[in-house]
Design an enzyme around this catalytic site. Structure first.
Site, mmCIF file in Angstrom:
data_model
loop_
_atom_site.group_PDB
_atom_site.id
_atom_site.type_symbol
_atom_site.label_atom_id
_atom_site.label_comp_id
_atom_site.label_asym_id
_atom_site.label_seq_id
_atom_site.Cartn_x
_atom_site.Cartn_y
_atom_site.Cartn_z
ATOM 1 N N GLY A 81 0.833 -1.191 0.000
ATOM 2 C CA GLY A 81 0.000 0.000 0.000
ATOM 3 C C GLY A 81 0.868 1.242 0.000
ATOM 4 O O GLY A 81 1.988 1.226 0.507
ATOM 5 N N GLN A 113 2.962 9.921 1.159
ATOM 6 C CA GLN A 113 4.280 9.315 1.358
ATOM 7 C C GLN A 113 5.282 9.710 0.279
ATOM 8 O O GLN A 113 6.488 9.559 0.482
ATOM 9 C CB GLN A 113 4.164 7.792 1.424
ATOM 10 C CG GLN A 113 3.421 7.305 2.657
ATOM 11 C CD GLN A 113 3.249 5.812 2.618
ATOM 12 O OE1 GLN A 113 2.269 5.305 2.081
ATOM 13 N NE2 GLN A 113 4.214 5.097 3.167
ATOM 14 N N CYS A 119 5.633 -0.241 7.329
ATOM 15 C CA CYS A 119 5.334 0.934 6.507
ATOM 16 C C CYS A 119 6.562 1.306 5.695
ATOM 17 O O CYS A 119 7.681 1.303 6.217
ATOM 18 C CB CYS A 119 4.926 2.093 7.422
ATOM 19 S SG CYS A 119 4.503 3.598 6.548
ATOM 20 N N LEU A 120 6.353 1.652 4.424
ATOM 21 C CA LEU A 120 7.464 2.063 3.577
ATOM 22 C C LEU A 120 8.100 3.354 4.082
ATOM 23 O O LEU A 120 9.259 3.625 3.791
ATOM 24 C CB LEU A 120 6.985 2.235 2.131
ATOM 25 C CG LEU A 120 6.457 0.956 1.465
ATOM 26 C CD1 LEU A 120 5.913 1.256 0.072
ATOM 27 C CD2 LEU A 120 7.532 -0.111 1.406
ATOM 28 N N HIS A 133 -4.691 1.901 7.334
ATOM 29 C CA HIS A 133 -3.308 2.366 7.470
ATOM 30 C C HIS A 133 -3.034 3.488 6.461
ATOM 31 O O HIS A 133 -2.462 4.522 6.808
ATOM 32 C CB HIS A 133 -2.373 1.165 7.246
ATOM 33 C CG HIS A 133 -0.917 1.487 7.236
ATOM 34 N ND1 HIS A 133 -0.061 1.069 8.227
ATOM 35 C CD2 HIS A 133 -0.147 2.161 6.349
ATOM 36 C CE1 HIS A 133 1.166 1.486 7.951
ATOM 37 N NE2 HIS A 133 1.137 2.146 6.807
ATOM 38 N N GLU A 134 -3.439 3.281 5.215
ATOM 39 C CA GLU A 134 -3.169 4.275 4.165
ATOM 40 C C GLU A 134 -4.021 5.536 4.352
ATOM 41 O O GLU A 134 -3.537 6.648 4.109
ATOM 42 C CB GLU A 134 -3.377 3.671 2.773
ATOM 43 C CG GLU A 134 -2.483 2.487 2.445
ATOM 44 C CD GLU A 134 -0.994 2.720 2.657
ATOM 45 O OE1 GLU A 134 -0.537 3.872 2.538
ATOM 46 O OE2 GLU A 134 -0.289 1.748 2.962
ATOM 47 N N HIS A 146 -2.410 7.878 6.637
ATOM 48 C CA HIS A 146 -1.392 8.731 5.985
ATOM 49 C C HIS A 146 -2.026 10.001 5.420
ATOM 50 O O HIS A 146 -1.449 11.088 5.533
ATOM 51 C CB HIS A 146 -0.685 7.983 4.853
ATOM 52 C CG HIS A 146 0.394 7.064 5.295
ATOM 53 N ND1 HIS A 146 1.518 7.501 5.967
ATOM 54 C CD2 HIS A 146 0.539 5.725 5.153
ATOM 55 C CE1 HIS A 146 2.305 6.462 6.217
ATOM 56 N NE2 HIS A 146 1.730 5.384 5.739
#
Length: 167
Positions: free
Chosen positions: A45, A50, A91-92, A133-134, A137
């Site tokens: 994701g 991000q 997470c990235l 989660h996304e 962000h």
């Protein structure tokens, strides 16, 4: 085109994303860049926040084969009941770390797809967790905001040290 991913504790990750006014070719190009960036990492994701684009766009693909891309533009989430579950989330933007996070299990999501068409789903399991989660962000939140201050500070210090060593 692969984009650079912002890493915690970069303050730009705390920017609240704005709704997409119109789904244009430029938005679709951004979505393609987001998928390329996410698949390259590899991740499941990615939110536009991000990559330092503060628009309400997320891309997700939880398939092993990376062949089930999903796009959510201007996503809205509705919690259907109070039952929660836990997942180990990574997470990235917080590379090398994962922590157990508790989130609602039963949700409804309304959004636009890459063509600007409205849709609604009631995901469960990993997909429900990933969407939440996304969306976090897009609201300037990270999974580390769901864990203890002690753990969050430890992760921040380790990442800041890595950033200094790279610089």
């Amino acid at each position: 085109m692969k984009r650079e991913i912002l890493e915690f504790p970069d303050p730009r990750l705390r920017t609240k994303a704005k709704p997409v006014a119109e789904v244009t070719d430029a938005v679709r190009e951004l979505i393609d860049d987001m998928f390329e960036t996410m698949y390259d990492c590899p991740g499941i994701g990615l939110a536009a926040t991000q990559i330092n684009v503060h628009e309400q766009i997320i891309v997700i693909d939880i398939s092993e084969e990376q062949n089930q891309p999903m796009v959510f533009i201007n996503p809205e989430i509705e919690v259907l009941d109070q039952e929660t579950g836990t997942y180990d989330e990574g997470c990235l933007s917080v590379p090398g770390f994962s922590e157990t996070v508790e989130r609602p299990i039963h949700i409804r999501v309304r959004a636009l797809d890459r063509d600007g068409k409205a849709f609604e789903i009631q995901p469960d399991g990993l997909l429900a967790t990933c969407i939440q989660h996304e969306i976090d962000h897009l609201n300037g939140k990270l999974f580390v905001d769901h864990i203890s201050t002690l753990k969050r500070d430890r992760i921040r210090k380790k990442l800041e040290k890595q950033h200094r060593q790279r610089a």
